[in-house]
Structures are given as structure tokens and as C-alpha cells.
Design a protein around this motif. Structure first.
Motif, PDB file in Angstrom:
ATOM      1  N   ILE A 288     -15.533  74.306  43.183  1.00 39.40           N
ATOM      2  CA  ILE A 288     -16.965  74.384  42.900  1.00 39.40           C
ATOM      3  C   ILE A 288     -17.258  75.826  42.477  1.00 39.40           C
ATOM      4  CG2 ILE A 288     -19.303  74.120  43.817  1.00 39.40           C
ATOM      5  CD1 ILE A 288     -17.788  71.502  43.689  1.00 39.40           C
ATOM      6  N   TYR A 289     -18.004  75.955  41.398  1.00 34.17           N
ATOM      7  CA  TYR A 289     -18.327  77.280  40.862  1.00 34.17           C
ATOM      8  C   TYR A 289     -19.835  77.512  40.915  1.00 34.17           C
ATOM      9  CZ  TYR A 289     -13.592  76.880  39.123  1.00 34.17           C
ATOM     10  OH  TYR A 289     -12.245  76.712  39.037  1.00 34.17           O
ATOM     11  N   ARG A 290     -20.200  78.795  41.139  1.00 33.48           N
ATOM     12  CA  ARG A 290     -21.614  79.172  41.198  1.00 33.48           C
ATOM     13  C   ARG A 290     -21.821  80.332  40.225  1.00 33.48           C
ATOM     14  NH1 ARG A 290     -23.895  81.896  46.467  1.00 33.48           N
ATOM     15  NH2 ARG A 290     -22.854  83.640  45.502  1.00 33.48           N
ATOM     16  N   TRP A 291     -22.947  80.235  39.463  1.00 34.56           N
ATOM     17  CA  TRP A 291     -23.280  81.325  38.554  1.00 34.56           C
ATOM     18  C   TRP A 291     -24.790  81.411  38.405  1.00 34.56           C
ATOM     19  CZ3 TRP A 291     -21.521  76.623  37.053  1.00 34.56           C
ATOM     20  CH2 TRP A 291     -22.289  75.916  36.129  1.00 34.56           C
ATOM     21  N   THR A 292     -25.232  82.511  37.924  1.00 33.15           N
ATOM     22  CA  THR A 292     -26.661  82.762  37.711  1.00 33.15           C
ATOM     23  C   THR A 292     -26.886  82.953  36.216  1.00 33.15           C
ATOM     24  OG1 THR A 292     -26.712  83.895  39.837  1.00 33.15           O
ATOM     25  CG2 THR A 292     -28.606  84.216  38.396  1.00 33.15           C
ATOM     26  N   ASP A 293     -27.870  82.245  35.676  1.00 34.59           N
ATOM     27  CA  ASP A 293     -28.143  82.366  34.233  1.00 34.59           C
ATOM     28  C   ASP A 293     -29.078  83.546  33.956  1.00 34.59           C
ATOM     29  OD1 ASP A 293     -30.673  81.491  34.943  1.00 34.59           O
ATOM     30  OD2 ASP A 293     -30.481  79.515  34.022  1.00 34.59           O
ATOM     31  N   GLU A 294     -29.461  83.718  32.673  1.00 32.36           N
ATOM     32  CA  GLU A 294     -30.287  84.858  32.265  1.00 32.36           C
ATOM     33  C   GLU A 294     -31.678  84.858  32.914  1.00 32.36           C
ATOM     34  OE1 GLU A 294     -28.906  82.752  29.798  1.00 32.36           O
ATOM     35  OE2 GLU A 294     -27.143  84.023  29.649  1.00 32.36           O
ATOM     36  N   GLN A 295     -32.185  83.676  33.271  1.00 31.07           N
ATOM     37  CA  GLN A 295     -33.514  83.591  33.900  1.00 31.07           C
ATOM     38  C   GLN A 295     -33.432  83.788  35.415  1.00 31.07           C
ATOM     39  OE1 GLN A 295     -32.532  81.075  31.653  1.00 31.07           O
ATOM     40  NE2 GLN A 295     -33.613  82.113  29.990  1.00 31.07           N
ATOM     41  N   GLY A 296     -32.240  83.985  35.927  1.00 36.19           N
ATOM     42  CA  GLY A 296     -32.078  84.213  37.358  1.00 36.19           C
ATOM     43  C   GLY A 296     -31.913  82.947  38.179  1.00 36.19           C
ATOM     44  N   ARG A 297     -31.769  81.801  37.528  1.00 32.59           N
ATOM     45  CA  ARG A 297     -31.574  80.541  38.260  1.00 32.59           C
ATOM     46  C   ARG A 297     -30.100  80.377  38.615  1.00 32.59           C
ATOM     47  NH1 ARG A 297     -35.164  76.973  34.214  1.00 32.59           N
ATOM     48  NH2 ARG A 297     -33.744  78.071  32.847  1.00 32.59           N
ATOM     49  N   VAL A 298     -29.856  79.891  39.829  1.00 34.61           N
ATOM     50  CA  VAL A 298     -28.488  79.691  40.316  1.00 34.61           C
ATOM     51  C   VAL A 298     -28.058  78.274  39.969  1.00 34.61           C
ATOM     52  CG1 VAL A 298     -27.003  79.650  42.355  1.00 34.61           C
ATOM     53  CG2 VAL A 298     -28.834  81.341  42.181  1.00 34.61           C
ATOM     54  N   HIS A 299     -26.845  78.137  39.454  1.00 35.83           N
ATOM     55  CA  HIS A 299     -26.281  76.841  39.081  1.00 35.83           C
ATOM     56  C   HIS A 299     -24.955  76.640  39.801  1.00 35.83           C
ATOM     57  CE1 HIS A 299     -29.088  76.283  35.711  1.00 35.83           C
ATOM     58  NE2 HIS A 299     -28.967  77.597  35.535  1.00 35.83           N
TER      59      HIS A 299
ATOM     60  N   VAL B  53     -17.566  78.780  34.353  1.00 35.73           N
ATOM     61  CA  VAL B  53     -18.360  79.369  33.274  1.00 35.73           C
ATOM     62  C   VAL B  53     -18.131  80.884  33.364  1.00 35.73           C
ATOM     63  CG1 VAL B  53     -20.715  79.636  32.388  1.00 35.73           C
ATOM     64  CG2 VAL B  53     -20.039  77.518  33.478  1.00 35.73           C
ATOM     65  N   ALA B  54     -18.312  81.590  32.269  1.00 35.87           N
ATOM     66  CA  ALA B  54     -18.127  83.045  32.290  1.00 35.87           C
ATOM     67  C   ALA B  54     -19.000  83.664  33.370  1.00 35.87           C
ATOM     68  CB  ALA B  54     -18.471  83.631  30.920  1.00 35.87           C
ATOM     69  N   GLY B  55     -18.394  84.435  34.228  1.00 39.72           N
ATOM     70  CA  GLY B  55     -19.122  85.103  35.300  1.00 39.72           C
ATOM     71  C   GLY B  55     -19.318  84.245  36.539  1.00 39.72           C
ATOM     72  N   ALA B  56     -18.716  83.048  36.583  1.00 35.40           N
ATOM     73  CA  ALA B  56     -18.886  82.160  37.743  1.00 35.40           C
ATOM     74  C   ALA B  56     -17.921  82.566  38.842  1.00 35.40           C
ATOM     75  CB  ALA B  56     -18.634  80.716  37.343  1.00 35.40           C
ATOM     76  N   GLU B  57     -18.306  82.365  40.056  1.00 35.12           N
ATOM     77  CA  GLU B  57     -17.434  82.642  41.203  1.00 35.12           C
ATOM     78  C   GLU B  57     -17.153  81.339  41.940  1.00 35.12           C
ATOM     79  OE1 GLU B  57     -20.466  83.881  44.739  1.00 35.12           O
ATOM     80  OE2 GLU B  57     -20.080  85.415  43.214  1.00 35.12           O
ATOM     81  N   THR B  58     -15.989  81.236  42.558  1.00 34.94           N
ATOM     82  CA  THR B  58     -15.584  80.041  43.297  1.00 34.94           C
ATOM     83  C   THR B  58     -16.315  80.006  44.637  1.00 34.94           C
ATOM     84  OG1 THR B  58     -13.408  80.181  42.300  1.00 34.94           O
ATOM     85  CG2 THR B  58     -13.622  78.777  44.232  1.00 34.94           C
ATOM     86  N   VAL B  59     -16.791  78.807  45.002  1.00 37.68           N
ATOM     87  CA  VAL B  59     -17.501  78.621  46.262  1.00 37.68           C
ATOM     88  C   VAL B  59     -16.617  77.764  47.165  1.00 37.68           C
ATOM     89  CG1 VAL B  59     -19.558  77.647  47.349  1.00 37.68           C
ATOM     90  CG2 VAL B  59     -19.723  78.713  45.105  1.00 37.68           C
ATOM     91  N   GLN B  60     -16.448  78.188  48.393  1.00 35.57           N
ATOM     92  CA  GLN B  60     -15.693  77.402  49.366  1.00 35.57           C
ATOM     93  C   GLN B  60     -16.607  76.325  49.942  1.00 35.57           C
ATOM     94  OE1 GLN B  60     -12.503  77.586  50.212  1.00 35.57           O
ATOM     95  NE2 GLN B  60     -12.167  79.247  48.728  1.00 35.57           N
ATOM     96  N   VAL B  61     -16.181  75.069  49.826  1.00 33.96           N
ATOM     97  CA  VAL B  61     -16.967  73.948  50.344  1.00 33.96           C
ATOM     98  C   VAL B  61     -16.235  73.392  51.553  1.00 33.96           C
ATOM     99  CG1 VAL B  61     -17.916  71.673  49.856  1.00 33.96           C
ATOM    100  CG2 VAL B  61     -17.821  73.406  48.055  1.00 33.96           C
ATOM    101  N   LYS B  62     -16.918  73.362  52.674  1.00 30.90           N
ATOM    102  CA  LYS B  62     -16.323  72.813  53.893  1.00 30.90           C
ATOM    103  C   LYS B  62     -17.034  71.514  54.219  1.00 30.90           C
ATOM    104  CE  LYS B  62     -15.241  77.352  55.627  1.00 30.90           C
ATOM    105  NZ  LYS B  62     -15.543  78.358  56.634  1.00 30.90           N
ATOM    106  N   PRO B  63     -16.259  70.427  54.450  1.00 32.26           N
ATOM    107  CA  PRO B  63     -16.889  69.154  54.779  1.00 32.26           C
ATOM    108  C   PRO B  63     -17.695  69.276  56.067  1.00 32.26           C
ATOM    109  CG  PRO B  63     -14.513  68.909  54.509  1.00 32.26           C
ATOM    110  CD  PRO B  63     -14.819  70.340  54.421  1.00 32.26           C
TER     111      PRO B  63
ATOM    112  N   GLN C 166     -18.502  72.049  38.439  1.00 30.50           N
ATOM    113  CA  GLN C 166     -17.070  71.888  38.674  1.00 30.50           C
ATOM    114  C   GLN C 166     -16.234  72.562  37.599  1.00 30.50           C
ATOM    115  OE1 GLN C 166     -16.500  67.662  39.020  1.00 30.50           O
ATOM    116  NE2 GLN C 166     -17.065  67.642  41.170  1.00 30.50           N
ATOM    117  N   ARG C 167     -16.879  73.009  36.526  1.00 32.84           N
ATOM    118  CA  ARG C 167     -16.170  73.703  35.452  1.00 32.84           C
ATOM    119  C   ARG C 167     -16.540  75.187  35.497  1.00 32.84           C
ATOM    120  NH1 ARG C 167     -17.898  69.104  31.780  1.00 32.84           N
ATOM    121  NH2 ARG C 167     -16.264  67.571  32.132  1.00 32.84           N
TER     122      ARG C 167
END
Length: 140
Positions: free
Chosen positions: A19-30, A36-46, A33-34
Motif C-alpha cells: 500500500i502506498y501513500r502520497w500527497t498531491d499538489e493540493q495537499g490531499r493524501v491518497h 506513484v512518484a514520491g509515494a511511500e510504503t505504508v505498513q498495513v496490519k490486520p 496499490q501502485r
């Protein structure tokens, strides 16, 4: 109950999914699963969800109802099969008895002394007709 099975089946795939997390130019967090440039991996724990006593009792009640309903259906099927078997045996016997009445020949029975008692043609025809009617009623 189905939801728990679905979750249990999906847990291994969720645990291995990236799972990847990134912030776009408007400051919204997305999240996605793919990468994106500047995305960081998020650890998901069940997350394990504990069911309270009321939920466990409701599930147990549902299972008891399901088991009782299945038992009723099995008993009804067994009863219907027994009735079909009984009717099939009766039909076989009726057809056998009809086939034993010879066409155009004398029909008889034996008495207690072993002597033959012959039926009249009318009695033989009546017996045939009654057997055919009974076969038509029971065996159609």
C-alpha cells in the motif's frame, strides 16, 4: 459468519499487498496499490475484531436454527423417499396381479381344500377393471 470466512481468506493477501501513500499538489493524501512518484510504503496490519457475548450468542442461535432446519429437510426427504418406495412397491404388485389375470382364459383361486374355484367372465373383467383403475390412480 460468511464475513469472517471472507476476511480470513483475504488476510494473507492483505498482509502481502503493498500500500502506498502520497500527497498531491493540493495537499490531499491518497492511498493506492501502485507506486506513484514520491509515494511511500505504508505498513498495513490486520485488525482482529473481537465479538462480544451478544454477537457470539446470536451466531450460535443462527447455527442451531440452521442445523435444525437442515435436519428437518433431511427427515422430510427420507420420509418422501420411503413413501415413493412404498408406492413403487404397491404399483409393482398391482401390475403383477393384473398381468397374472390371463386374457381369454379362465381365472381361478384355490380354496382351503386345494380345489379350484373359477371366476366368471364378468368377475374376471371386473377384477381387471378395478386393477387398472387402481393403477391409474396410484401409479400415474
Amino acid at each position: 459468519m460468511r464475513h469472517l470466512l471472507l476476511i480470513a481468506a483475504l488476510l494473507p493477501t492483505l498482509a502481502t499487498a503493498e500500500i502506498y501513500r502520497w500527497t498531491d499538489e493540493q495537499g490531499r493524501v491518497h492511498f493506492g496499490q501502485r507506486p506513484v512518484a514520491g509515494a511511500e510504503t505504508v505498513q498495513v496490519k490486520p485488525q482482529v475484531v473481537e465479538r462480544d457475548a451478544h454477537t457470539r450468542e446470536r451466531e450460535a442461535r443462527s447455527q442451531r436454527f440452521y442445523d435444525a432446519r437442515r435436519e428437518e429437510q433431511q427427515q422430510a426427504a427420507a420420509s418422501a423417499a420411503a413413501q415413493r418406495e412404498e408406492r413403487d412397491n404397491e404399483c409393482r404388485d398391482l401390475r403383477r396381479r393384473l398381468a397374472q389375470i390371463p386374457e381369454g382364459f379362465n381365472y381361478y383361486r384355490t380354496d382351503t381344500n386345494g380345489e379350484r374355484i373359477y371366476y366368471s367372465y364378468e368377475e374376471t373383467d371386473t377384477a381387471r377393471r378395478q386393477l387398472r383403475e387402481r393403477i391409474a390412480q396410484r401409479c400415474s
